[in-house]
Design a protein around this motif. Structure first.
Motif, PDB file in Angstrom:
ATOM      1  N   GLY A 214     -10.927   0.673   8.080  1.00  0.00           N
ATOM      2  CA  GLY A 214     -11.782   0.737   7.352  1.00  0.00           C
ATOM      3  C   GLY A 214     -13.472  -0.273   7.595  1.00  0.00           C
ATOM      4  N   GLU A 215     -12.564  -0.786   8.874  1.00  0.00           N
ATOM      5  CA  GLU A 215     -13.854  -1.584   9.965  1.00  0.00           C
ATOM      6  C   GLU A 215     -14.723  -1.100  10.049  1.00  0.00           C
ATOM      7  OE1 GLU A 215     -10.611  -3.488  12.307  1.00  0.00           O
ATOM      8  OE2 GLU A 215     -12.298  -4.892  12.641  1.00  0.00           O
TER       9      GLU A 215
ATOM     10  N   GLY B 123     -16.774   1.440   3.101  1.00  0.00           N
ATOM     11  CA  GLY B 123     -16.231   2.575   2.997  1.00  0.00           C
ATOM     12  C   GLY B 123     -16.764   3.721   1.980  1.00  0.00           C
TER      13      GLY B 123
ATOM     14  N   GLY C 295      -6.648   1.579   1.437  1.00  0.00           N
ATOM     15  CA  GLY C 295      -8.369   1.706   0.824  1.00  0.00           C
ATOM     16  C   GLY C 295      -8.699   3.058   1.195  1.00  0.00           C
TER      17      GLY C 295
ATOM     18  N   SER D 213     -19.237   7.734   2.192  1.00  0.00           N
ATOM     19  CA  SER D 213     -18.619   8.432   2.190  1.00  0.00           C
ATOM     20  C   SER D 213     -19.661   9.290   0.625  1.00  0.00           C
ATOM     21  CB  SER D 213     -17.265   8.116   1.315  1.00  0.00           C
ATOM     22  OG  SER D 213     -16.765   9.116   0.633  1.00  0.00           O
TER      23      SER D 213
ATOM     24  N   HIS E 272       0.790  -0.942   0.496  1.00  0.00           N
ATOM     25  CA  HIS E 272       0.338   0.547  -0.398  1.00  0.00           C
ATOM     26  C   HIS E 272       0.781   1.401   0.303  1.00  0.00           C
ATOM     27  CE1 HIS E 272      -3.990  -1.264   0.096  1.00  0.00           C
ATOM     28  NE2 HIS E 272      -4.500  -2.241   0.936  1.00  0.00           N
TER      29      HIS E 272
ATOM     30  N   ALA F 235      -9.273   6.195  -0.385  1.00  0.00           N
ATOM     31  CA  ALA F 235     -10.210   6.518  -1.525  1.00  0.00           C
ATOM     32  C   ALA F 235     -11.522   7.383  -1.685  1.00  0.00           C
ATOM     33  CB  ALA F 235     -10.600   5.291  -2.309  1.00  0.00           C
TER      34      ALA F 235
ATOM     35  N   ASP G  11      -6.884  -2.852  -2.943  1.00  0.00           N
ATOM     36  CA  ASP G  11      -5.847  -4.213  -3.151  1.00  0.00           C
ATOM     37  C   ASP G  11      -5.951  -4.528  -4.702  1.00  0.00           C
ATOM     38  OD1 ASP G  11      -6.065  -3.841  -0.404  1.00  0.00           O
ATOM     39  OD2 ASP G  11      -7.086  -5.753  -0.515  1.00  0.00           O
TER      40      ASP G  11
HETATM   41  O1  KG4 Z   1      -6.661  -1.447   1.702  1.00  0.00           O
HETATM   42  P1  KG4 Z   1      -8.222  -1.903   1.286  1.00  0.00           P
HETATM   43  O2  KG4 Z   1      -8.387  -2.290   0.224  1.00  0.00           O
HETATM   44  O3  KG4 Z   1      -7.870  -3.692   1.621  1.00  0.00           O
HETATM   45  C1  KG4 Z   1      -7.082  -3.862   3.076  1.00  0.00           C
HETATM   46  O4  KG4 Z   1      -6.054  -3.961   3.417  1.00  0.00           O
HETATM   47  O5  KG4 Z   1      -7.846  -4.006   3.946  1.00  0.00           O
HETATM   48  O6  KG4 Z   1      -9.199  -0.845   2.126  1.00  0.00           O
HETATM   49  C2  KG4 Z   1     -10.216  -1.790   2.386  1.00  0.00           C
HETATM   50  C3  KG4 Z   1     -11.037  -0.922   2.342  1.00  0.00           C
HETATM   51  C4  KG4 Z   1     -12.934  -0.736   3.867  1.00  0.00           C
HETATM   52  O7  KG4 Z   1     -12.795  -1.462   4.886  1.00  0.00           O
HETATM   53  C5  KG4 Z   1     -13.713   0.084   2.728  1.00  0.00           C
HETATM   54  O8  KG4 Z   1     -14.493  -0.115   3.225  1.00  0.00           O
HETATM   55  C6  KG4 Z   1     -12.135   1.184   2.348  1.00  0.00           C
HETATM   56  O9  KG4 Z   1     -10.682   0.196   2.157  1.00  0.00           O
HETATM   57  N1  KG4 Z   1     -13.087   2.377   1.911  1.00  0.00           N
HETATM   58  C7  KG4 Z   1     -13.251   3.436   2.080  1.00  0.00           C
HETATM   59  C8  KG4 Z   1     -13.637   3.734   1.078  1.00  0.00           C
HETATM   60  N2  KG4 Z   1     -12.891   3.422  -0.707  1.00  0.00           N
HETATM   61  C9  KG4 Z   1     -12.809   1.914   0.449  1.00  0.00           C
HETATM   62  N3  KG4 Z   1     -13.498   4.106   3.065  1.00  0.00           N
HETATM   63  C10 KG4 Z   1     -13.720   5.548   3.131  1.00  0.00           C
HETATM   64  N4  KG4 Z   1     -13.383   5.852   2.287  1.00  0.00           N
HETATM   65  C11 KG4 Z   1     -14.047   5.376   0.763  1.00  0.00           C
HETATM   66  N5  KG4 Z   1     -14.174   5.998  -0.033  1.00  0.00           N
END
Ligand code: KG4
Ligand code: ZN
Length: 337
Positions: free
Chosen positions: A168-169, A185, A273, A189, A120, A276, A305
């Motif tokens: 994110g959780e 997420g 994540g 948003s 990341h 974004a 990811d």
């Molecule tokens: O990095 P990632 O793709 O997977 C992990 O490594 O965990 O992150 C996924 C997380 C999820 O909790 C998702 O809801 C969040 O990133 N996420 C966001 C947005 N896009 C993805 N959270 C807030 N706002 C967003 N626009």
């Protein structure tokens, strides 16, 4: 010293995305195929690990072939294979790791084991060709939340992290309680954009330094919703999303700016994540500008990811003799930084 034009075939399968990319010299993406399982898991309201790994098995071969085709490469053109070996879901990781080991063995090319979070961070090297450490990195994903001093490509020092849930959780949980679905997420948003950040949730005292606690915030939001439900009041979902998002973003931005100033660094990098998230991207950029700090934010394709980021992190590990693995490589679901 490796040759210029060093091509890495990278595989990422730590959660519900199966991805393969071809990356040159850690910076140039020839292809980045991501096969998402969002449609499959939506009906369960979240990722079902066993379902994710079974779908990875059926996807991996096609995803790798597509990545080669789009990059106009054959296996002969590839110099090394990089793969995420942790952290993540064990079954999901196992598919990518097994495939990468088989490729490395059959093609007799080096295998590089990559930590998902270093991937990341490296997503920024794909977006900004001249970006180099040192910098302060705010990592915000579904599994991690941390402020990290990236002293060099392979030298990371955690200066703050979550004591409980990842950010994110927390977004995902709030979305679930509001019935917005998965992944939460982006849904929180999007709804936040139509609301006002006018709700004051019960705020616990923050004496956490650079650390975070998201479980208290999650509980505060859930309690707020439950109280309205019990009183049979209408739930102002958009205002709840806007207020929650602002609360979280303000804390992330304040602590990251403070960490950067107090460490006398002049660059902040966003990763994971949740990078974004529009409000987070804007607030971090604005606050960094106000403080004469340069701010780097990955382009949207590299926020969630993807294998391209693993190809970049794998390159910087490999040229420094780090992460070189063999047929005994096993997934590490709880791999830390
Ligand atoms: O990095 P990632 O793709 O997977 C992990 O490594 O965990 O992150 C996924 C997380 C999820 O909790 C998702 O809801 C969040 O990133 N996420 C966001 C947005 N896009 C993805 N959270 C807030 N706002 C967003 N626009
Ligand atoms: Zn991730």
């Amino acid at each position: 010293m490796v040759k210029s034009g060093f091509k890495i075939l990278a595989i990422e399968s730590s959660c519900d995305e199966m991805s393969c990319a071809i990356v040159v010299d850690g910076r140039t993406v020839l292809s980045n195929i991501v096969s998402s399982q969002i449609d499959i898991h939506t009906r369960f309201g979240g990722v079902v690990p066993e379902v994710a790994s079974r779908n990875h098995i059926t996807a991996v071969d096609n995803v790798v072939k597509l990545a080669l085709t789009e990059a106009k490469c054959s296996f002969d053109d590839i110099d090394a294979i990089a793969v995420t070996y942790g952290a993540g879901l064990v079954g999901s990781l196992l598919v990518g790791v097994s495939y990468a080991k088989a490729l490395s063995y059959a093609l007799n090319k080096p295998l590089i084991a990559v930590n998902h979070i270093y991937g990341h961070i490296a997503s920024n090297y794909l977006t900004y060709k001249d970006l180099e450490p040192p910098f302060i990195c705010l990592v915000v994903s579904g599994g991690h939340t941390a402020i990290i001093k990236v002293v060099d490509y392979n030298h990371h020092e955690i200066i703050g992290s979550t004591l409980d849930d990842a950010v994110g959780e927390c977004f995902d949980k709030v979305a679930r309680v509001l019935g917005l679905g998965y992944p939460g997420g982006p849904k929180v948003s999007a709804l936040a954009e139509r609301g006002n950040a006018n709700i004051q949730f019960t705020k616990p005292n923050d004496n956490l330094g650079y650390n975070f606690s998201f479980s208290g915030k999650k509980t505060a939001v859930i309690n707020y919703i439950h109280k309205l439900e019990q009183a049979k009041c209408e739930i102002p979902s958009a205002d709840i999303c806007a207020s929650f998002e602002t609360w979280v973003v303000d804390e992330l931005v304040d602590k990251t700016i403070r960490a950067c100033k107090e460490s006398s660094f002049d660059k902040i990098v966003l990763a994971g994540g949740v990078s974004a998230n529009k409000q987070l991207r804007q607030a971090l950029t604005d606050n960094a500008n106000k403080n004469n700090i340069k701010c780097f934010i990955p382009e949207l394709a590299y926020c969630t990811d993807n294998a391209a980021m693993i190809g970049s992190a794998g390159y910087y590990a490999y040229i420094n003799g780090i992460g070189i693995a063999d047929i005994t490589l096993a997934p590490k679901p709880s791999l830390s930084l």
